[in-house]
Design a protein around this motif. Structure first.
Motif, PDB file in Angstrom:
ATOM      1  N   PHE A 169       0.823  -1.217   0.000  1.00  0.00           N
ATOM      2  CA  PHE A 169       0.000   0.000   0.000  1.00  0.00           C
ATOM      3  C   PHE A 169       0.856   1.266   0.000  1.00  0.00           C
ATOM      4  N   LEU A 170       2.033   1.161   0.674  1.00  0.00           N
ATOM      5  CA  LEU A 170       2.936   2.311   0.715  1.00  0.00           C
ATOM      6  C   LEU A 170       3.491   2.622  -0.670  1.00  0.00           C
ATOM      7  N   LEU A 171       3.866   1.558  -1.418  1.00  0.00           N
ATOM      8  CA  LEU A 171       4.394   1.751  -2.765  1.00  0.00           C
ATOM      9  C   LEU A 171       3.347   2.407  -3.673  1.00  0.00           C
ATOM     10  N   ARG A 172       2.122   1.937  -3.570  1.00  0.00           N
ATOM     11  CA  ARG A 172       1.041   2.525  -4.372  1.00  0.00           C
ATOM     12  C   ARG A 172       0.812   4.002  -4.001  1.00  0.00           C
ATOM     13  N   PHE A 173       0.920   4.277  -2.722  1.00  0.00           N
ATOM     14  CA  PHE A 173       0.729   5.667  -2.270  1.00  0.00           C
ATOM     15  C   PHE A 173       1.827   6.581  -2.830  1.00  0.00           C
TER      16      PHE A 173
END
Length: 592
Positions: A409-413
């Protein structure tokens, strides 16, 4: 459900009651004091009843009238702008359309004085459209429509001036404010009188007569003593000037009305501006009945008062100076006539310089204010951006603390964040381009203003040239007359003066012709000339441009034909033409 319904009904009613200028006695009292030129009482009501109020809407009204106060009396441009800005800040915070309509009303007056026509039209139309949605706003609507009528009557491109003149009177009657009703009927009378002067259609005289009589009827029932007296004085002055058009030769009746005005004024210094106009009109009436002695006396009274009162309109002072010059010229006192003509010329020059300086100062304050507002807006946008970034960093920190489980989720953010940054950079690029475009437009605007200033200076030069020519002509005639008297020849003065009057009439026509020279003719001629040209050179060039032959130039300048030929030959050399070049052909074909 009933309670909710009642709440909304009360809310709507409260919103309507916010706009009640017809019943706002303090607001109308300020208008009365401004009309009476009672600055102390006007300032007191503005402070005690509006600026010190705990209601934001009343503070807005107070600041708008405070700006009016500075326009009427102290003429402090910076304080006027400050008052308008304070009203605008409150109106933005309240988000009340009526508050903003008052703000735009104040700015409409401000923009009109700056000749910012587009901004004026936008502001005055906004106020009219907003106040028209509410009942009992006829008091404000009267002033707005008169403001728009005043703008249209000064702009030749605006054709529909009659509608706003009538609407101002219509809303004044609905407001039941007798001062406004008297004022708008008086303005209608002036409108019809102007229409008669332009068309010679006598139906306008009847309408002017009716309008002035209505203004008298409402002036007579005004309760405020000073306002009533001022309105009656203005009626006697206006109707006295209309009488001769209604009944030719009724100058004695006009004099009775003017003297009635003077008896009302007495020694009251607040009416000095009107007293000047009355003295001038009395002088005109006596001149029309060939009582030159009394005409001179009253013109001189008007002249002395206007010199003592620097607030007198320049146009009124010029009219008085012209009247005195004409009187002394008719009495063959040419030196005195010339002195008043010189004073008029000097007054025109001083007024032009003063107006230019005032306009420059006002525009500087205007642009400084606009620049300050833009900077405040940019700071607000920057603060919002920083706030968003802080929340973003907080989110990132929280995601990091959540560990490996939320890595996806962090990478997508971060991907979304990169996209936002790209959009932000694109937006900044677009903003930079917009700023560059605005700077380019500002340079174009400054260039246009410089060109307009240059054209105004050119027009003043033409007027100075025409006036200088007339003065030289008069001085030449007086000198010739003195020489003939000294030689004690058998001089027929009556015949000489008659010939001079005929010559003077032709000369006046010649002055008018010079005024018609193309606005940039002198500028182009100076640019093309090899050496500096004198006023005499420019005068000869203007005559050649207007296709006058040597004899006509000789008659106009009282010069020997041989002198005209020599001067034209020297002008040809100064311009830099060859021997075989035709001076007249060159001047008449200058590329303008």
């Amino acid at each position: 459900m009933k309670k909710i319904l009642c709440f909304f009904i009360l809310l709507l009613a409260a919103n309507r009651l916010l706009s009640q200028s017809d019943f706002d006695s303090y607001q109308q009292l300020i208008y009365t004091y401004l009309y009476n030129k009672d600055k102390e009482k006007a300032k007191e009501i503005i402070n005690t009843q509006f600026l010190n109020s705990d209601k934001d809407s009343e503070k807005v009204i107070g600041y708008i009238y405070l700006a009016d106060y500075y326009s009427f009396f102290d003429n402090q441009e910076d304080k006027k702008v400050e008052a308008l800005e304070n009203a605008k800040k409150i109106a933005v915070s309240t988000q009340n359309p009526v508050d903003m309509a008052y703000v735009q009303f104040g700015y409409a007056r401000y923009y009109q004085n700056l000749d910012k026509n587009d901004l004026f039209i936008k502001a005055v139309n906004y106020s009219i459209n907003t106040f028209s949605k509410y009942p009992n706003e006829n008091f404000i609507l009267t002033q707005l429509y008169f403001l728009r009528y005043k703008y249209k009557s000064k702009n030749p491109m605006e054709l529909d001036t009659r509608a706003d003149c009538f609407k101002a009177n219509y809303y004044a009657l609905k407001s039941k404010n007798n001062i406004l009703i008297n004022f708008t009927y008086s303005n209608l009378g002036y409108y019809y009188k102007t229409q008669f002067n332009n068309t010679s259609n006598k139906k306008y005289l009847d309408s002017a007569d009716i309008s002035y009589q209505n203004s008298y009827k409402y002036a007579d029932i005004i309760k405020n003593t000073e306002a009533k007296k001022r309105s009656l004085i203005v009626y006697y002055l206006n109707y006295g000037s209309l009488l001769n058009a209604l009944v030719p030769g009724s100058y004695k009746k006009s004099l009775e009305l003017y003297n009635r005005s003077l008896s009302l004024i007495g020694n009251d210094q607040n009416f000095r501006d009107i007293t000047i106009l009355i003295y001038n009109n009395i002088g005109s009436a006596y001149e029309n009945i060939d009582d030159i002695g009394l005409a001179e006396e009253y013109y001189k009274k008007a002249y002395q008062l206007s010199k003592d009162d620097q607030s007198t309109f320049t146009l009124h002072r010029l009219v008085i100076l012209n009247n005195l010059s004409r009187i002394y010229e008719g009495l063959h006192q040419y030196e005195r006539a010339l002195n008043f003509e010189r004073e008029a010329k000097s007054l025109i020059k001083e007024e032009s310089e003063k107006r230019f300086a005032n306009n420059t100062k006002s525009l500087e304050i205007f642009y400084q204010t606009e620049q300050k507002n833009q900077q405040i807006k940019q700071l607000e946008e920057t603060n919002k951006m920083y706030t968003r970034q802080n929340f973003l960093y907080l989110g990132i920190a929280l995601l990091l603390l959540m560990g490996i489980i939320f890595l996806f989720f962090l990478l997508r953010f971060k991907q979304k964040l990169n996209k936002q940054k790209t959009n932000l950079l694109e937006a900044e690029k677009n903003e930079t381009q917009l700023v560059l475009q605005l700077e380019k437009e500002e340079k174009v605007r400054l260039k246009i203003e410089q060109e307009l200033l240059s054209m105004q200076q050119e027009q003043l030069q033409k007027q100075a040239l025409a006036t200088s020519l007339r003065l030289n002509h008069k001085n030449s005639f007086i000198q010739q007359l003195k020489e003939k008297v000294k030689e004690k020849r058998d001089t027929n003065l009556e015949k000489i003066l008659k010939e001079e009057r005929l010559s003077d009439s032709d000369f006046s026509n010649m002055q008018d012709i010079i005024q018609k020279v193309h606005p940039i003719f002198f500028k182009r001629l100076k640019e093309l000339s090899k050496t500096k040209l004198t006023n005499l050179d420019l005068r000869y060039a203007a005559y050649i441009y207007l296709n006058l032959d040597n004899q006509q130039i000789s008659n106009a300048l009282k010069a020997d034909p041989k002198t005209v030929k020599v001067t034209k030959y020297r002008l040809k050399q100064k311009i830099g033409l060859n021997k075989e070049d035709d001076l007249q052909n060159f001047i008449q074909n200058i590329d303008l």
